[in-house]
Design a protein around this motif. Structure first.
Motif, short mmCIF file in Angstrom:
data_model
loop_
_atom_site.label_atom_id
_atom_site.label_comp_id
_atom_site.label_asym_id
_atom_site.label_seq_id
_atom_site.Cartn_x
_atom_site.Cartn_y
_atom_site.Cartn_z
N GLU A 43 6.18 42.71 118.83
CA GLU A 43 6.29 44.01 119.50
C GLU A 43 6.82 45.10 118.58
OE1 GLU A 43 8.41 43.50 123.17
OE2 GLU A 43 6.96 42.04 123.92
N LYS A 44 6.74 44.88 117.24
CA LYS A 44 7.30 45.84 116.30
C LYS A 44 6.40 46.19 115.12
CE LYS A 44 12.12 44.28 116.96
NZ LYS A 44 12.26 44.61 118.29
N ILE A 45 5.59 45.24 114.63
CA ILE A 45 4.83 45.46 113.41
C ILE A 45 3.34 45.54 113.74
CG2 ILE A 45 4.24 44.58 111.12
CD1 ILE A 45 7.17 45.40 111.41
N GLY A 46 2.72 46.68 113.39
CA GLY A 46 1.30 46.86 113.67
C GLY A 46 0.58 47.47 112.49
N ILE A 47 -0.68 47.82 112.71
CA ILE A 47 -1.48 48.49 111.70
C ILE A 47 -0.76 49.79 111.34
CG2 ILE A 47 -3.72 49.55 111.18
CD1 ILE A 47 -3.76 46.43 111.59
N GLY A 48 -0.62 50.04 110.04
CA GLY A 48 0.08 51.24 109.57
C GLY A 48 1.55 51.00 109.26
N GLY A 49 2.10 49.86 109.72
CA GLY A 49 3.46 49.50 109.37
C GLY A 49 3.54 49.16 107.89
N THR A 50 4.72 48.79 107.42
CA THR A 50 4.89 48.50 105.99
C THR A 50 5.72 47.24 105.79
OG1 THR A 50 6.94 49.77 105.81
CG2 THR A 50 4.86 50.98 105.44
N LEU A 51 5.70 46.74 104.56
CA LEU A 51 6.57 45.62 104.21
C LEU A 51 8.04 46.05 104.29
CD1 LEU A 51 4.67 44.08 101.16
CD2 LEU A 51 4.65 43.31 103.53
N SER A 52 8.30 47.31 104.03
CA SER A 52 9.64 47.85 104.18
C SER A 52 10.13 47.70 105.63
CB SER A 52 9.68 49.32 103.75
OG SER A 52 10.99 49.81 103.78
N ASP A 53 9.20 47.89 106.60
CA ASP A 53 9.55 47.69 108.01
C ASP A 53 9.93 46.24 108.26
OD1 ASP A 53 8.90 50.35 108.56
OD2 ASP A 53 6.86 49.85 109.17
N LEU A 54 9.19 45.30 107.64
CA LEU A 54 9.54 43.88 107.77
C LEU A 54 10.92 43.63 107.20
CD1 LEU A 54 6.15 42.22 106.75
CD2 LEU A 54 7.15 42.25 109.02
N ASN A 55 11.20 44.20 106.03
CA ASN A 55 12.52 44.04 105.42
C ASN A 55 13.62 44.56 106.35
OD1 ASN A 55 11.39 42.94 103.12
ND2 ASN A 55 11.58 44.81 101.90
N ASP A 56 13.38 45.73 106.95
CA ASP A 56 14.37 46.33 107.86
C ASP A 56 14.65 45.42 109.06
OD1 ASP A 56 14.45 48.53 106.19
OD2 ASP A 56 13.25 49.82 107.51
#
Length: 129
Positions: free
Chosen positions: A71-84
């Motif tokens: 419910e957080k990571i989608g198309i346009g997200g980034t690896l930085s978002d995963l790190n966060d």
């Protein structure tokens, strides 16, 4: 909703070619036959169907697909978002896998002055392990 190694929305890994065609019968799609598998592509989802087993082994989301993993990571997200989010990732060839979540990977958009952490996710794929 994207569930690693299981399914996307109402589409499940392991279902048959005819079941997928029935589910998308009201959507424009293209079908392609390759050596070992068929692909069926809509404007935002692509299904990979193994010829021998006649079942879906991979589903890839792209373009305007709005669903999210966790419910957080989608198309346009980034690896930085995963790190966060504290989600670990590893790079294998040109895809990024999540060791704690088998059966999902990401492909990043290939852009000029490419920054691995900030390049947008272009494809999310779930697959059978």
């Amino acid at each position: 909703m994207i569930i690693n190694g299981v399914g996307v929305d109402s589409y499940q890994l392991g279902c048959g070619l005819e079941e997928i065609k029935e589910k998308i019968k009201d959507i424009d799609y293209t079908e392609e036959e390759l050596d070992n598998h068929f692909t069926i592509s809509t404007d935002s989802i692509k299904f990979w169907i193994d010829k021998d087993q006649n079942n879906v082994t991979q589903i890839s989301m792209f373009g305007e697909y709005k669903g999210k993993f966790l419910e957080k990571i989608g198309i346009g997200g980034t690896l930085s978002d995963l790190n966060d989010l504290g989600i670990k990732w590893i790079k294998e060839d040109y895809v990024y896998k999540l060791p704690e979540y088998p059966g999902i990977c990401f492909e990043l958009e290939d852009i000029d002055d490419w920054n691995e952490l900030e390049a947008p996710i272009e494809f999310i794929s779930i697959y059978c392990e």
